[in-house]
Design an enzyme around this catalytic site. Structure first.
Site, PDB file in Angstrom:
ATOM      1  N   SER A 255       0.836  -1.025   0.021  1.00  0.00           N
ATOM      2  CA  SER A 255      -0.056   0.124   0.025  1.00  0.00           C
ATOM      3  C   SER A 255       0.830   1.367   0.071  1.00  0.00           C
ATOM      4  O   SER A 255       2.129   1.070   0.295  1.00  0.00           O
ATOM      5  CB  SER A 255      -0.897  -0.150   1.395  1.00  0.00           C
ATOM      6  OG  SER A 255      -1.442   1.211   1.474  1.00  0.00           O
TER       7      SER A 255
ATOM      8  N   TYR B 244      -2.832  -0.875  10.208  1.00  0.00           N
ATOM      9  CA  TYR B 244      -2.774  -1.105   8.607  1.00  0.00           C
ATOM     10  C   TYR B 244      -1.511  -0.556   8.102  1.00  0.00           C
ATOM     11  O   TYR B 244      -0.964  -1.570   7.344  1.00  0.00           O
ATOM     12  CB  TYR B 244      -4.040  -0.372   8.025  1.00  0.00           C
ATOM     13  CG  TYR B 244      -4.243  -0.526   6.459  1.00  0.00           C
ATOM     14  CD1 TYR B 244      -4.845  -1.913   6.067  1.00  0.00           C
ATOM     15  CD2 TYR B 244      -3.399   0.272   5.529  1.00  0.00           C
ATOM     16  CE1 TYR B 244      -4.813  -1.958   4.636  1.00  0.00           C
ATOM     17  CE2 TYR B 244      -3.763  -0.002   4.041  1.00  0.00           C
ATOM     18  CZ  TYR B 244      -4.165  -1.113   3.642  1.00  0.00           C
ATOM     19  OH  TYR B 244      -4.320  -1.253   2.477  1.00  0.00           O
TER      20      TYR B 244
END
Length: 251
Positions: free
Chosen positions: A141, A154
Site C-alpha cells: 500500500s 494497517y
C-alpha cells in the site's frame, strides 16, 4: 508477446473475489493463466469465477491461519496440478485514532494483512521450488511508505509486507522464485468507499494529491500483475512498484 504469455500457468489470488484482487485476477486471466480465487464470501467467489472463466475455480479459506494457507496450496495442486503464481492480496482495514484500537483489533489487522502473506508464501514455497521456480506478488500500500493518522496498524502491516517481500526475495532467489510487491495508491474499492465515509475530506484530498487527478480503478492493477507474473520479470525481485497515478512521486 511471449514474454507476457501466461498460458498454462496457474495463479492463486487471495482476496481475489473483489477490488484490487479481482482487478489483478482479470489481468492474469487475460494473459492466459488459470485463476484460483481465494475468499470467504461464497457469493462473491462465484461471481468472480463466472467473470474470469478459463477454468477459474474458487476456494474458501482463512489464509490468516496456517491450516487455511496450506489448504489453498493443496487445493490448487489437486484441482490444477501446479502452482506458478501467488498473489497475496487478502486484507482489510479498521480506521480510527491509534489510541482507540484494542489489542484484538491490532492483532486482527496484522494477521489479516501481513501474517496471511507470510503463511501463503511459506506454503507455496516447497511446491514452487520443486517445479523449478515461481512468482509471488505481495500487495502492499502507499501506507507501506507513508503514515496515515487513521490507519496505524494497517500501515504497520503494509510496511511489514514490503520488508517481507525483500527478505523472501533474497532467501528464495536460488530456488528460481521471484518475490515482488505492488503498492496501490488510492483505488476505488468497497474498502475505500467506506473510507470516504469515515474520513472527512478524503475524496477531495486524494483527487488533489494525485497527479493523475483521479482515483485508481481495480483494473489499473491488471498490467503490473501480468508483468510480475510473467517471464518479462525474471530478473526483477525484491522490489516494490507503486501503482498510484504519481502520488508517491510528488510527496
Amino acid at each position: 508477446m511471449s514474454l507476457f504469455d501466461l498460458t498454462g500457468k496457474v495463479a492463486v489470488v487471495t482476496g481475489g473475489n473483489g477490488g484490487i484482487g479481482l482487478g489483478m485476477a482479470r489481468g492474469l486471466a487475460q494473459g492466459g493463466a488459470r485463476v484460483v480465487v481465494v475468499g470467504r464470501d461464497r457469493a462473491k467467489n462465484s461471481g468472480a469465477v463466472a467473470e474470469l472463466g478459463g477454468g477459474a475455480i474458487a476456494i474458501e479459506a482463512d489464509v490468516a491461519t496456517e491450516a487455511g494457507a496450506a489448504s489453498v496450496v493443496k487445493a490448487a495442486m489437486e484441482h490444477c496440478g501446479r502452482l506458478d503464481i501467488l498473489v497475496n492480496n487478502a486484507g482489510t482495514n479498521i480506521r480510527k485514532a491509534p489510541e482507540d484500537y484494542s489489542l484484538e483489533e491490532w492483532r486482527f489487522l496484522i494477521d489479516a494483512n501481513l501474517t496471511s502473506a507470510f503463511l501463503c508464501a511459506k506454503a507455496a514455497h516447497a511446491v514452487m521450488k520443486a517445479a523449478g521456480g515461481g512468482k509471488i506478488i505481495n500487495v502492499g500500500s502507499m501506507t507501506s511508505l507513508f503514515g496515515a493518522a487513521f490507519a496505524a496498524p494497517y500501515g504497520a502491516s503494509k510496511g511489514g509486507v514490503m520488508q517481507l517481500t525483500q527478505s523472501l526475495a533474497i532467501a528464495w532467489a536460488a530456488d528460481g522464485i521471484q518475490v515482488n510487491c505492488v503498492l496501490p495508491g488510492w483505488i476505488d474499492t468497497d474498502l475505500t468507499k467506506q473510507a470516504r465515509k469515515d474520513v472527512s475530506g478524503l475524496n477531495d484530498n486524494v483527487v488533489k494529491g494525485t497527479p493523475a487527478g483521479r482515483w485508481g480503478l481495480p483494473n489499473d492493477l491488471s498490467g503490473v500483475a501480468v508483468f510480475l507474473a510473467s517471464a518479462a520479470s525474471d530478473f526483477v525481485t525484491g522490489t516494490s512498484i507503486p501503482v498510484d497515478g504519481g502520488y508517491a512521486a510528488q510527496i
